[in-house]
Design a protein around this motif. Structure first.
Motif, PDB file in Angstrom:
ATOM      1  N   GLY A 249       0.817  -1.213   0.000  1.00 28.57           N
ATOM      2  CA  GLY A 249       0.000   0.000   0.000  1.00 28.57           C
ATOM      3  C   GLY A 249       0.850   1.260   0.000  1.00 28.57           C
ATOM      4  O   GLY A 249       2.059   1.205   0.248  1.00 28.57           O
ATOM      5  N   PRO A 250       0.227   2.418  -0.280  1.00 27.79           N
ATOM      6  CA  PRO A 250       0.960   3.690  -0.214  1.00 27.79           C
ATOM      7  C   PRO A 250       1.324   4.071   1.222  1.00 27.79           C
ATOM      8  O   PRO A 250       2.242   4.861   1.453  1.00 27.79           O
ATOM      9  CB  PRO A 250      -0.030   4.699  -0.810  1.00 27.79           C
ATOM     10  N   ASN A 251       0.611   3.518   2.188  1.00 28.06           N
ATOM     11  CA  ASN A 251       0.828   3.813   3.614  1.00 28.06           C
ATOM     12  C   ASN A 251       1.867   2.860   4.174  1.00 28.06           C
ATOM     13  O   ASN A 251       1.600   2.034   5.016  1.00 28.06           O
ATOM     14  CB  ASN A 251      -0.493   3.686   4.383  1.00 28.06           C
ATOM     15  N   LYS A 252       3.091   3.010   3.691  1.00 27.50           N
ATOM     16  CA  LYS A 252       4.132   2.040   3.961  1.00 27.50           C
ATOM     17  C   LYS A 252       5.335   2.743   4.569  1.00 27.50           C
ATOM     18  O   LYS A 252       5.419   3.967   4.590  1.00 27.50           O
ATOM     19  CB  LYS A 252       4.549   1.382   2.630  1.00 27.50           C
ATOM     20  N   GLY A 253       6.267   1.927   5.003  1.00 30.14           N
ATOM     21  CA  GLY A 253       7.600   2.425   5.310  1.00 30.14           C
ATOM     22  C   GLY A 253       7.751   3.086   6.657  1.00 30.14           C
ATOM     23  O   GLY A 253       6.808   3.213   7.451  1.00 30.14           O
ATOM     24  N   ALA A 254       8.978   3.544   6.887  1.00 27.93           N
ATOM     25  CA  ALA A 254       9.344   4.107   8.187  1.00 27.93           C
ATOM     26  C   ALA A 254       8.503   5.320   8.561  1.00 27.93           C
ATOM     27  O   ALA A 254       8.306   5.597   9.737  1.00 27.93           O
ATOM     28  CB  ALA A 254      10.818   4.495   8.166  1.00 27.93           C
TER      29      ALA A 254
END
Ligand SMILES: [Cu+2]
Length: 509
Positions: A249-254
């Motif tokens: 998803g776009p709501n990813k990562g650190a």
């Protein structure tokens, strides 16, 4: 500026029906209320709620410069909220605990602080293990060192009461992710989990080593997300990593934030980048996902998006199981675009809806934090080091559930004739309340930094009404459901108003 914000808020919170008198009347029971801005001795980048209800913060010195080899702060809420309620202490361990990991050890009640920076060599992983003892206000370096230097690692309490450390880099952004997790035992120190050595889990691409997000499930499995990687960690014997697919998803990562709000169900929201200052000009995600781990493999389904773009927000589980998301900036660690997200939002998992709350006074950028306090308020603090803010301040939110209209609601209260706990036992509670008690919940004491609370956990308890004003509350069945440690016990009445909490301890079996 304030008027502009309020107009915006009105637009967000008013019912769609035409202009009416009520439109100017936003109730605190809808949007909550912030207390005054509080001075803070340093930037509260790391925050831990201690067993005696004091709050340990660290991450900068008292000028707001990055680094925690010089000072740390202890706030005693029983003494108020001014600087006289704080004790600023010298760090005499020579460890820069800034950008380490932190949580409470179940058996001793000490805060375990692992890794951090090498003083004078920013972003190089530190091997040290420090503990903070709230009875002496003292930070002490343990004789146990990790096998690997770790900058940006995560600690998680296992059902055994041991603690696993995952990730971290030993050469900062130059990229040298620590590929081997380790397990800490308070009596025997650290041991490496060589079988769980994994580039997929902790390697350099997409900064997989960056503060992995990790949770113990009710069946005892340990699930983690780092960078795009999703995997189970077998922490028995020599250990193993079992990849279960990338998060896409776009709501990813650190720059996203994630919380397990009920057993096996994780909300991951905001973000979109793998580090601070990456993707300049790209707005943080509004999107949210629910990662469900109650089956053999995770399923990821979209949830309603937030109203605001956010990188570096912090998610905090509330006593009623809703999730508060505070702070963050629209653009990554800067003030551009549509600016910082002054407005917190609450996610209700039952209705899949977000509610925008009253605006906070200060921008809570990268290096901000938030912590649920035993009185059911939430303290939001920090942000900065590196800028664009230097937030030597904090602010306390009274969430909507504390209000009846715009007045403070009457709250249930309780005492515990015997606060000794044990898995599966029942606990007697003597309560006072204007309304019937509808729910009893546990929320684990928080230990937060860099948009992830490493030890928060929510448990709904069953209970029976006894004679008069007594309840018999059934404690969690085992240490998978409530990993060993310290928990806030809340009674919630039929109007949704929570009590203040006492802190219970669950010891490993
Ligand atoms: Cu940092």
């Amino acid at each position: 500026m304030f008027m502009k914000r309020m107009t915006f808020l009105l637009a967000l919170t008013s019912p769609a029906s035409g202009f009416s008198q009520e439109r100017t009347q936003i109730l605190k029971s809808q949007i909550g209320a912030w207390g005054p801005v509080l001075p803070w001795n340093l930037i509260g980048i790391h925050a831990v709620l201690m067993p005696d209800k004091k709050v340990l913060t660290f991450g900068s010195n008292s000028r707001g410069d990055q680094g925690a080899d010089m000072e740390y702060d202890v706030w005693d809420p029983s003494l108020g909220t001014g600087l006289e309620s704080h004790t600023l202490l010298p760090n005499q361990t020579r460890t820069d605990i800034f950008c380490g990991a932190q949580l409470l050890l179940a058996d001793s009640g000490l805060a375990l602080i692992s890794g951090g920076d090498i003083p004078g060599a920013v972003q190089q992983g530190n091997f040290d293990t420090n503990t903070f003892d709230t009875s002496t206000n003292r930070l002490t370096k343990s004789s146990y060192q990790m096998a690997y230097g770790r900058w940006y690692p995560t600690l998680t309490t296992l059902p055994t009461g041991e603690v696993i450390v995952q990730g971290g880099s030993n050469n900062g952004f130059a990229g040298s992710g620590v590929l081997t997790p380790e397990i800490f035992n308070t009596k025997t120190g650290w041991r490496s989990l060589f079988g769980a050595y994994s580039d997929y889990a902790y390697g350099n691409d997409f900064n997989r080593w960056w503060y992995p997000r990790s949770w113990v499930l009710n069946d005892g499995r340990l699930f983690s997300i780092s960078g795009p990687a999703m995997y189970f960690v077998d922490y028995k014997d020599h250990g193993a990593i079992y990849p279960v697919g990338d998060f896409t998803g776009p709501n990813k990562g650190a720059t996203s934030t994630a919380v397990m709000f009920e057993p096996g169900r994780i909300l991951q929201v905001g973000g979109g980048e793998w580090a601070n200052f990456e993707g300049q000009g790209m707005a943080g995600a509004k999107e949210a996902s629910i990662i469900d781990l109650n089956g053999l493999f995770p399923t990821v389904t979209p949830a309603a998006p937030m109203h605001f773009h956010r990188h570096w927000a912090t998610s905090t589980i509330l006593p009623d199981g809703q999730i508060l998301v505070t702070g963050g900036t629209a653009l990554n660690a800067t003030m551009g675009g549509d600016g910082p997200s002054y407005w917190p939002e609450i996610y209700n998992p039952k209705t899949n809806a977000w509610t925008v709350l009253a605006p906070e006074a200060h921008v809570r950028t990268y290096h901000s934090s938030a912590l649920l306090l035993p009185d059911a308020t939430v303290i939001s603090m920090g942000g900065g080091a590196p800028g664009p803010a230097t937030n030597l301040n904090a602010q306390i939110l009274n969430p909507p559930y504390l209000f009846n209209g715009s007045d403070l609601a009457s709250r249930p209260s309780y005492t515990l004739p015997d606060s000794s706990t044990g898995y599966g036992r029942s606990l007697a509670v003597n309560y006072q309340s204007d309304r019937p008690i509808e729910r009893v919940t546990l929320v684990k004491t928080g230990a937060v930094t860099h948009s992830f609370n490493q030890d928060q956990r929510f448990v709904e308890l069953s209970f029976t009404q006894g004679w008069g004003n007594t309840l018999s509350v059934t404690m969690p069945e085992n240490s998978n459901i409530a990993t060993p440690g310290f928990y806030l016990l809340f009674l919630i009445d039929s109007a949704g108003v929570p009590s203040k909490a006492e802190i219970l301890r669950f010891l490993p079996l």
